[in-house]
Design a protein around this motif. Structure first.
Motif, PDB file in Angstrom:
ATOM      1  N   LYS A 164      -3.749  11.210   4.505  1.00  0.00           N
ATOM      2  CA  LYS A 164      -3.901  11.909   5.910  1.00  0.00           C
ATOM      3  C   LYS A 164      -3.019  12.848   6.409  1.00  0.00           C
ATOM      4  O   LYS A 164      -1.943  13.227   5.515  1.00  0.00           O
ATOM      5  CB  LYS A 164      -3.872  10.545   6.867  1.00  0.00           C
ATOM      6  CG  LYS A 164      -4.867   9.514   6.437  1.00  0.00           C
ATOM      7  CD  LYS A 164      -6.325  10.043   6.765  1.00  0.00           C
ATOM      8  CE  LYS A 164      -6.745  10.026   8.250  1.00  0.00           C
ATOM      9  NZ  LYS A 164      -8.354  10.570   8.204  1.00  0.00           N
ATOM     10  N   GLU A 165      -2.973  13.453   7.370  1.00  0.00           N
ATOM     11  CA  GLU A 165      -2.224  14.297   7.925  1.00  0.00           C
ATOM     12  C   GLU A 165      -0.570  14.058   8.104  1.00  0.00           C
ATOM     13  O   GLU A 165       0.219  14.710   7.867  1.00  0.00           O
ATOM     14  CB  GLU A 165      -2.492  14.948   9.375  1.00  0.00           C
ATOM     15  CG  GLU A 165      -2.304  13.979  10.350  1.00  0.00           C
ATOM     16  CD  GLU A 165      -3.639  13.454  10.585  1.00  0.00           C
ATOM     17  OE1 GLU A 165      -3.914  12.915  11.785  1.00  0.00           O
ATOM     18  OE2 GLU A 165      -4.457  13.330   9.344  1.00  0.00           O
ATOM     19  N   ARG A 166      -0.458  12.608   8.139  1.00  0.00           N
ATOM     20  CA  ARG A 166       1.007  12.149   8.285  1.00  0.00           C
ATOM     21  C   ARG A 166       1.521  11.478   6.892  1.00  0.00           C
ATOM     22  O   ARG A 166       2.489  11.100   6.898  1.00  0.00           O
ATOM     23  CB  ARG A 166       1.137  10.923   9.201  1.00  0.00           C
ATOM     24  CG  ARG A 166       0.804  11.611  10.873  1.00  0.00           C
ATOM     25  CD  ARG A 166       0.566  10.471  11.697  1.00  0.00           C
ATOM     26  NE  ARG A 166       1.696   9.497  11.639  1.00  0.00           N
ATOM     27  CZ  ARG A 166       2.077   8.455  12.406  1.00  0.00           C
ATOM     28  NH1 ARG A 166       0.958   7.858  13.040  1.00  0.00           N
ATOM     29  NH2 ARG A 166       2.956   7.640  12.287  1.00  0.00           N
ATOM     30  N   GLY A 167       0.631  11.480   5.754  1.00  0.00           N
ATOM     31  CA  GLY A 167       0.679  11.045   4.772  1.00  0.00           C
ATOM     32  C   GLY A 167      -0.403  10.240   3.938  1.00  0.00           C
ATOM     33  O   GLY A 167      -1.561  10.509   4.092  1.00  0.00           O
ATOM     34  N   ILE A 168       0.054   9.150   3.104  1.00  0.00           N
ATOM     35  CA  ILE A 168      -0.694   8.482   2.397  1.00  0.00           C
ATOM     36  C   ILE A 168      -1.038   7.175   3.165  1.00  0.00           C
ATOM     37  O   ILE A 168      -0.096   6.517   3.371  1.00  0.00           O
ATOM     38  CB  ILE A 168      -0.275   8.199   0.962  1.00  0.00           C
ATOM     39  CG1 ILE A 168      -0.045   9.536   0.172  1.00  0.00           C
ATOM     40  CG2 ILE A 168      -1.297   7.411   0.193  1.00  0.00           C
ATOM     41  CD1 ILE A 168      -1.287  10.285   0.091  1.00  0.00           C
ATOM     42  N   ALA A 169      -2.368   6.873   3.457  1.00  0.00           N
ATOM     43  CA  ALA A 169      -2.732   5.593   4.032  1.00  0.00           C
ATOM     44  C   ALA A 169      -3.533   4.785   3.333  1.00  0.00           C
ATOM     45  O   ALA A 169      -4.438   5.178   2.410  1.00  0.00           O
ATOM     46  CB  ALA A 169      -3.494   6.139   5.635  1.00  0.00           C
ATOM     47  N   PRO A 170      -3.755   3.523   3.643  1.00  0.00           N
ATOM     48  CA  PRO A 170      -4.599   2.659   2.933  1.00  0.00           C
ATOM     49  C   PRO A 170      -6.101   2.934   2.821  1.00  0.00           C
ATOM     50  O   PRO A 170      -6.485   3.776   3.951  1.00  0.00           O
ATOM     51  CB  PRO A 170      -4.441   1.404   3.904  1.00  0.00           C
ATOM     52  CG  PRO A 170      -3.135   1.477   4.355  1.00  0.00           C
ATOM     53  CD  PRO A 170      -3.033   2.725   4.772  1.00  0.00           C
ATOM     54  N   GLY A 171      -6.994   2.780   1.927  1.00  0.00           N
ATOM     55  CA  GLY A 171      -8.019   3.483   1.820  1.00  0.00           C
ATOM     56  C   GLY A 171      -9.100   2.249   1.779  1.00  0.00           C
ATOM     57  O   GLY A 171      -8.656   0.939   1.925  1.00  0.00           O
ATOM     58  N   ASN A 172     -10.644   2.443   1.442  1.00  0.00           N
ATOM     59  CA  ASN A 172     -11.402   1.291   1.366  1.00  0.00           C
ATOM     60  C   ASN A 172     -11.217   0.375   0.475  1.00  0.00           C
ATOM     61  O   ASN A 172     -11.469  -0.879   0.756  1.00  0.00           O
ATOM     62  CB  ASN A 172     -12.807   2.159   1.038  1.00  0.00           C
ATOM     63  CG  ASN A 172     -14.172   1.269   1.552  1.00  0.00           C
ATOM     64  OD1 ASN A 172     -14.130   0.427   2.567  1.00  0.00           O
ATOM     65  ND2 ASN A 172     -14.882   1.087   0.594  1.00  0.00           N
ATOM     66  N   GLY A 173     -10.605   0.791  -0.684  1.00  0.00           N
ATOM     67  CA  GLY A 173     -10.343  -0.100  -1.598  1.00  0.00           C
ATOM     68  C   GLY A 173      -9.338  -1.235  -1.328  1.00  0.00           C
ATOM     69  O   GLY A 173      -9.673  -2.574  -1.808  1.00  0.00           O
ATOM     70  N   THR A 174      -8.640  -0.995  -0.392  1.00  0.00           N
ATOM     71  CA  THR A 174      -7.693  -2.224   0.179  1.00  0.00           C
ATOM     72  C   THR A 174      -8.420  -3.308   1.054  1.00  0.00           C
ATOM     73  O   THR A 174      -8.438  -4.260   1.074  1.00  0.00           O
ATOM     74  CB  THR A 174      -6.508  -1.748   1.033  1.00  0.00           C
ATOM     75  OG1 THR A 174      -6.917  -0.868   2.274  1.00  0.00           O
ATOM     76  CG2 THR A 174      -5.640  -0.754   0.492  1.00  0.00           C
ATOM     77  N   LEU A 175      -9.281  -2.648   1.662  1.00  0.00           N
ATOM     78  CA  LEU A 175     -10.409  -3.575   2.489  1.00  0.00           C
ATOM     79  C   LEU A 175     -11.392  -4.241   1.656  1.00  0.00           C
ATOM     80  O   LEU A 175     -11.543  -5.518   2.185  1.00  0.00           O
ATOM     81  CB  LEU A 175     -11.199  -2.724   3.648  1.00  0.00           C
ATOM     82  CG  LEU A 175     -10.221  -1.997   4.667  1.00  0.00           C
ATOM     83  CD1 LEU A 175     -11.103  -1.046   5.478  1.00  0.00           C
ATOM     84  CD2 LEU A 175      -9.210  -2.846   5.333  1.00  0.00           C
ATOM     85  N   VAL A 176     -11.941  -3.710   0.638  1.00  0.00           N
ATOM     86  CA  VAL A 176     -12.796  -4.443  -0.274  1.00  0.00           C
ATOM     87  C   VAL A 176     -12.035  -5.305  -1.120  1.00  0.00           C
ATOM     88  O   VAL A 176     -12.270  -6.410  -1.130  1.00  0.00           O
ATOM     89  CB  VAL A 176     -13.243  -3.272  -1.338  1.00  0.00           C
ATOM     90  CG1 VAL A 176     -13.955  -3.941  -2.444  1.00  0.00           C
ATOM     91  CG2 VAL A 176     -14.225  -2.292  -0.692  1.00  0.00           C
ATOM     92  N   ALA A 177     -10.521  -5.130  -1.466  1.00  0.00           N
ATOM     93  CA  ALA A 177      -9.975  -6.193  -2.013  1.00  0.00           C
ATOM     94  C   ALA A 177      -9.346  -7.360  -1.100  1.00  0.00           C
ATOM     95  O   ALA A 177      -9.575  -8.419  -1.610  1.00  0.00           O
ATOM     96  CB  ALA A 177      -8.422  -5.600  -2.271  1.00  0.00           C
ATOM     97  N   ALA A 178      -9.540  -7.184   0.435  1.00  0.00           N
ATOM     98  CA  ALA A 178      -9.360  -8.382   0.991  1.00  0.00           C
ATOM     99  C   ALA A 178     -10.590  -9.108   1.228  1.00  0.00           C
ATOM    100  O   ALA A 178     -10.476 -10.469   1.302  1.00  0.00           O
ATOM    101  CB  ALA A 178      -9.096  -7.881   2.769  1.00  0.00           C
ATOM    102  N   VAL A 179     -11.802  -8.839   1.204  1.00  0.00           N
ATOM    103  CA  VAL A 179     -13.086  -9.439   1.117  1.00  0.00           C
ATOM    104  C   VAL A 179     -13.359 -10.105  -0.499  1.00  0.00           C
ATOM    105  O   VAL A 179     -13.626 -11.242  -0.480  1.00  0.00           O
ATOM    106  CB  VAL A 179     -14.176  -8.512   1.303  1.00  0.00           C
ATOM    107  CG1 VAL A 179     -15.749  -9.316   1.065  1.00  0.00           C
ATOM    108  CG2 VAL A 179     -14.121  -7.731   2.738  1.00  0.00           C
ATOM    109  N   ALA A 180     -12.681  -9.202  -1.336  1.00  0.00           N
ATOM    110  CA  ALA A 180     -12.792  -9.857  -2.874  1.00  0.00           C
ATOM    111  C   ALA A 180     -11.850 -11.172  -2.810  1.00  0.00           C
ATOM    112  O   ALA A 180     -12.156 -12.302  -3.548  1.00  0.00           O
ATOM    113  CB  ALA A 180     -12.443  -8.701  -3.944  1.00  0.00           C
ATOM    114  N   ALA A 181     -10.780 -11.045  -2.158  1.00  0.00           N
ATOM    115  CA  ALA A 181      -9.781 -12.171  -2.248  1.00  0.00           C
ATOM    116  C   ALA A 181     -10.371 -13.300  -1.587  1.00  0.00           C
ATOM    117  O   ALA A 181     -10.123 -14.398  -2.003  1.00  0.00           O
ATOM    118  CB  ALA A 181      -8.274 -11.633  -1.736  1.00  0.00           C
TER     119      ALA A 181
END
Length: 335
Positions: A164-181
């Motif tokens: 993102k314009e301010r740097g590196i942010a969490p992507g969809n994979g982090t949200l998928v990982a939450a559901v997987a966990a």
């Protein structure tokens, strides 16, 4: 090394967006003008994106506003790939729980499936895509639904981060990982690095010699390998020369560029020689020697030609690497 610019080797660019064309709302320096120049040279540009939060028309409008006029038909998205995957596996009008944005729901509708937003509507599948407004309640709804093992789970992509314009942010994979966990399940992944989205983009461009242009090894470059296509890693987004050097064999790009402007320059192909247990690579004035677990680079420190030579030598010494490697890198500056 030929005298022709690198872009002449290809008949289409399959270009990532985040980290290549733009970062957040802003254009990356050199991006739009380079893409315009490619089109003017007769090399069509297709945009292959894992961002499922916006419809192709909105993506095309954004690219156009940045200075590279684009049509929606030139955008191949992971949301489209996910919708097609589900349509191939589910009966027509099947209900699909949307864990993502309205743009994802629209793609589900477009293939004859019915988007729903609650477990109470008895969905046959869950589709999960990036949405910056996604919250705990939506993730919990997906987890509740996926407690039924018969419910199909498809993720548009599993990018861990997004530039993102301010740097590196969490992507969809982090949200998928939450559901997987929460569920103990793993989704089917529709977008990059799977091959179909790249084949679809190449077919739309009527291309026989496409090249994938991206900033991420785990999606763009791995996807190019899966699709059997050449690839360009451009250092304007997530990955760096250091991570490229260490990449496993399925994430090693064909070409390394600092930015898209370099598409129009002659590419300096590293020359590789083997002697006993050493591998030496030269790239213009840079030389790299790979030996055992070390690479010595003779060049201006962190020069791109130095990294090209280092990658060529190290990869030739370790042509098969199922996991990332970890060489010791020493730079010897040439004064």
């Amino acid at each position: 090394m030929t005298d022709e610019p690198l872009i002449r080797r290809f008949d289409a660019l399959l270009c990532d967006l985040d980290g290549v064309v733009y970062a957040g709302p802003d254009a990356i320096d050199g991006g739009p003008e380079s893409l315009n120049r490619a089109v003017e040279m007769g090399v069509p540009v297709m945009y292959v994106t894992n961002n499922a939060s916006r419809p192709p028309a909105a993506v095309a409008e954004h690219i156009s506003q940045l200075g590279a006029p684009t049509r929606a038909s030139s955008v191949a998205s992971s949301a489209q790939a996910a919708a097609k995957l589900l349509a191939d596996r589910l009966p027509e009008n099947s209900r699909v729980l949307i864990t993502g944005a309205q743009a994802l729901a629209d793609e589900i509708s477009a293939v004859g499936l019915t988007p729903v937003w609650s477990q109470a509507e008895d969905p046959a599948a869950v589709v999960q895509g990036f949405n910056p407004q996604l919250g705990w309640e939506q993730l919990a709804e997906a987890a509740y639904t996926l407690a039924d093992e018969s419910v199909l789970w498809c993720a548009t992509n599993t990018d861990r981060t997004i530039p993102k314009e301010r740097g590196i942010a969490p992507g969809n994979g982090t949200l998928v990982a939450a559901v997987a966990a929460a569920t103990g399940r793993e989704p089917i992944v529709a977008g990059k690095p799977q091959a179909p989205v790249f084949h679809e983009a190449a077919e739309r461009a009527r291309s026989r010699r496409p090249v994938v242009v991206g900033d991420r090894l785990d999606t763009d470059i791995r996807g190019a390998h899966a699709a059997g296509m050449a690839s360009i890693e451009v250092f304007t987004g997530v990955d760096t020369p250091e991570t490229v050097l260490r990449a496993c064999d399925r994430e090693r790009p064909t070409y390394l560029l600092g930015n898209l402007r370099e598409l129009f320059a002659v590419y300096p192909e590293p020359q590789v020689t083997h002697e006993d247990h050493d591998v030496t690579a030269t790239c213009r004035d840079a030389t790299a020697v790979a030996r055992e677990n070390a690479v010595t680079v003779r060049a201006s420190e962190n020069s791109l030609d130095g990294w090209r030579a280092a990658c060529a030598a190290w990869w030739a010494l370790h042509p098969e690497a199922e996991a990332p490697t970890d060489p010791d890198v020493t730079w010897v500056s040439e004064s």
